[in-house]
Design an enzyme around this catalytic site. Structure first.
Site, mmCIF file in Angstrom:
data_model
loop_
_atom_site.group_PDB
_atom_site.id
_atom_site.type_symbol
_atom_site.label_atom_id
_atom_site.label_comp_id
_atom_site.label_asym_id
_atom_site.label_seq_id
_atom_site.Cartn_x
_atom_site.Cartn_y
_atom_site.Cartn_z
ATOM 1 N N PHE A 166 0.869 -1.229 -0.095
ATOM 2 C CA PHE A 166 0.113 0.040 -0.004
ATOM 3 C C PHE A 166 0.862 1.319 0.082
ATOM 4 C CE2 PHE A 166 -2.366 3.610 1.964
ATOM 5 C CZ PHE A 166 -3.489 3.514 1.225
ATOM 6 N N ASP A 251 9.539 2.540 0.768
ATOM 7 C CA ASP A 251 8.650 3.261 1.320
ATOM 8 C C ASP A 251 8.761 2.944 3.008
ATOM 9 O OD1 ASP A 251 6.008 4.039 2.363
ATOM 10 O OD2 ASP A 251 4.879 3.245 0.693
ATOM 11 N N LYS A 280 3.798 10.340 7.975
ATOM 12 C CA LYS A 280 3.172 9.677 9.462
ATOM 13 C C LYS A 280 3.594 10.260 10.576
ATOM 14 C CE LYS A 280 0.832 5.535 7.379
ATOM 15 N NZ LYS A 280 -0.551 6.061 7.805
#
Length: 442
Positions: A166, A251, A280
């Site tokens: 994702f 990522d 994040k």
């Protein structure tokens, strides 16, 4: 007596200066039912119906509009690295905002430069490495997508990504995201992305050829249930991309900034990528994303005018990130991550109904014997715990990195009853469904 303010600085408006409806929003007054009705009437339904209306937080605790307290074990999905309303981070944000809030990227600011330098230091980036700031993880991965395209050109159009991965919901990041249900409603996707088997070195070797511009991987797939790539796979990924002249893009949007007990999960495994995306936890709750390019080659792919962002790297976001990193370093928070991770790993392994535990710092996934994860999430919320179910039989925890051992144990103590409640509801629903089918067939 009125509060004094620096010359030329107006006093901050009080809630009495707002409309009644907006004042209620600032103060958090009103019931959850009232707010949810307003939500339904005014916001797009892309997130479904919110579980609660949250109005206040402190550390790992949050309170909803009806005054109920919850232990936040999801942390805004790995965002609130220091919990809610951390006093140092909020003071730095307020101070920066009162000084300089936003400038265009025709200019820069000391906080932007200092944060770039700090990220290069923490990632042990070699000379010639650079940083680009965005506003989120998906924007950082959009930059990575363009980096791959720029590196490969028309002769090397292929980007490899992994099944289960994702990377975001904007179009380039979405093209790299494996879940068909996310992509198919918006096809055609940007061309050239191929998804290959997760953690399969032979599949990677077969896919690598002269058309591949980049391989994009998460060292641990959070949305797939906290699934790690093996050290052997990461090493093979580094060797094969280098052999074929492709970029290795890591990522670390979810795994970076101390989440796994080290600054970056991939680098901790001994792998230096060509680029790494972050977001994040980087801003401690304030929106910011980044991509780090390692070495002069990847760092010179994108030239002036080929990429940009209006808000990325603004003074407030970069100040928030600097404050977050300062606290993580100065208060030895990463050691706490490792300590509390062990408590979760050992405790979860003793709970009946838990079949597998994957704890990487405070990114924790555990599997259940039955597909009752949604029921466990609902029971946990009623009991005052916020958790997440990325798969039907999997629970994910991504709490603040300063979560205490006592708070972790409070969830472990409650978990057996939560599983029992969800199991009973699951069996009752299955029995009712069987009886209904029997009645219809008779």
């Amino acid at each position: 007596m009125t509060e004094e303010h620096p010359a030329g600085t107006p006093a901050a408006p009080s809630t009495t200066d707002l409309s009644n409806a907006n004042a209620a929003a600032v103060t958090g007054t009103g019931t959850g039912e009232q707010w949810l009705a307003r939500y339904k009437d005014s916001l797009m339904g892309v997130f479904g119906s919110p579980q609660r209306v949250l109005v206040r937080g402190a550390g790992a605790l949050v309170w909803d509009a009806d005054g109920k307290e919850y232990l936040d074990l999801l942390g805004g999905i790995a965002v609130n690295a220091l919990g809610h309303a951390h006093p140092f981070v909020t003071s730095v944000i307020a101070s920066q905002l009162s000084t300089l809030g936003h400038v265009s990227n025709f200019f820069t600011s000391p906080t932007q430069i200092a944060l770039a330098e700090k990220l290069l230091e923490l990632s042990q980036a070699p000379a010639g490495s650079k940083v680009f700031f965005a506003n989120s993880g998906t924007e950082a991965n959009e930059a990575a997508f363009k980096l791959a395209r720029g590196h490969g050109g028309k002769e090397r159009p292929t980007i490899l990504a992994l099944e289960g991965g994702f990377h975001g919901r904007t179009m380039g990041a979405l093209a790299m995201t494996a879940k068909a249900a996310y992509r198919e409603p918006f096809e055609p996707m940007p061309a050239g992305v191929r998804h290959i088997a997760f953690n399969d070195i032979n599949a990677l070797r077969d896919a690598m050829d002269s058309s591949v511009a980049a391989l994009v991987i998460e060292p641990i797939q959070g949305e797939a249930g906290v699934r790690p790539l093996s050290a052997e796979y990461l090493q093979a990924a580094r060797e094969l991309t280098r052999e074929h002249g492709a970029l290795l893009i890591m990522d670390e949007v979810q795994t970076g900034i101390g989440r796994t007990g080290s600054w970056f999960a991939g680098i901790e495994s001994g792998i230096t990528p060509d680029a790494m995306t972050l977001a994040k936890g980087l801003g401690g709750g304030f929106p910011i994303g980044a991509i780090i390019t390692f070495g002069e080659g990847p760092s010179t792919v994108l030239s002036a005018g080929q990429h940009g962002t209006t808000f990325g790297g603004n003074p407030v976001a970069t100040a928030a990130a600097l404050a977050t990193l300062h606290v993580l370093e100065s208060q030895n928070v990463l050691e706490n991550v490792r300590t509390v991770s062990t408590i979760f790993a050992e405790g979860l392994g003793k709970v009946d109904g838990v079949t597998d535990v994957r704890a990487f710092g405070l990114l924790v996934g555990f599997d259940l014997a039955e597909d009752i994860a949604a029921g466990v999430v609902a029971a946990a919320l009623d009991a005052g715990f916020i958790i997440n179910a990325p798969r039907p039989n999997t629970i994910r925890l991504a709490p603040p990195l300063n979560l205490t051992a006592e708070q972790a144990r409070s969830f472990l103590d409650a978990l057996p009853a939560l599983i029992a409640t969800a199991t009973a509801a699951h069996h009752a629903a299955a029995t009712a469904a069987t009886e209904t089918t029997t009645e219809k067939s008779s």
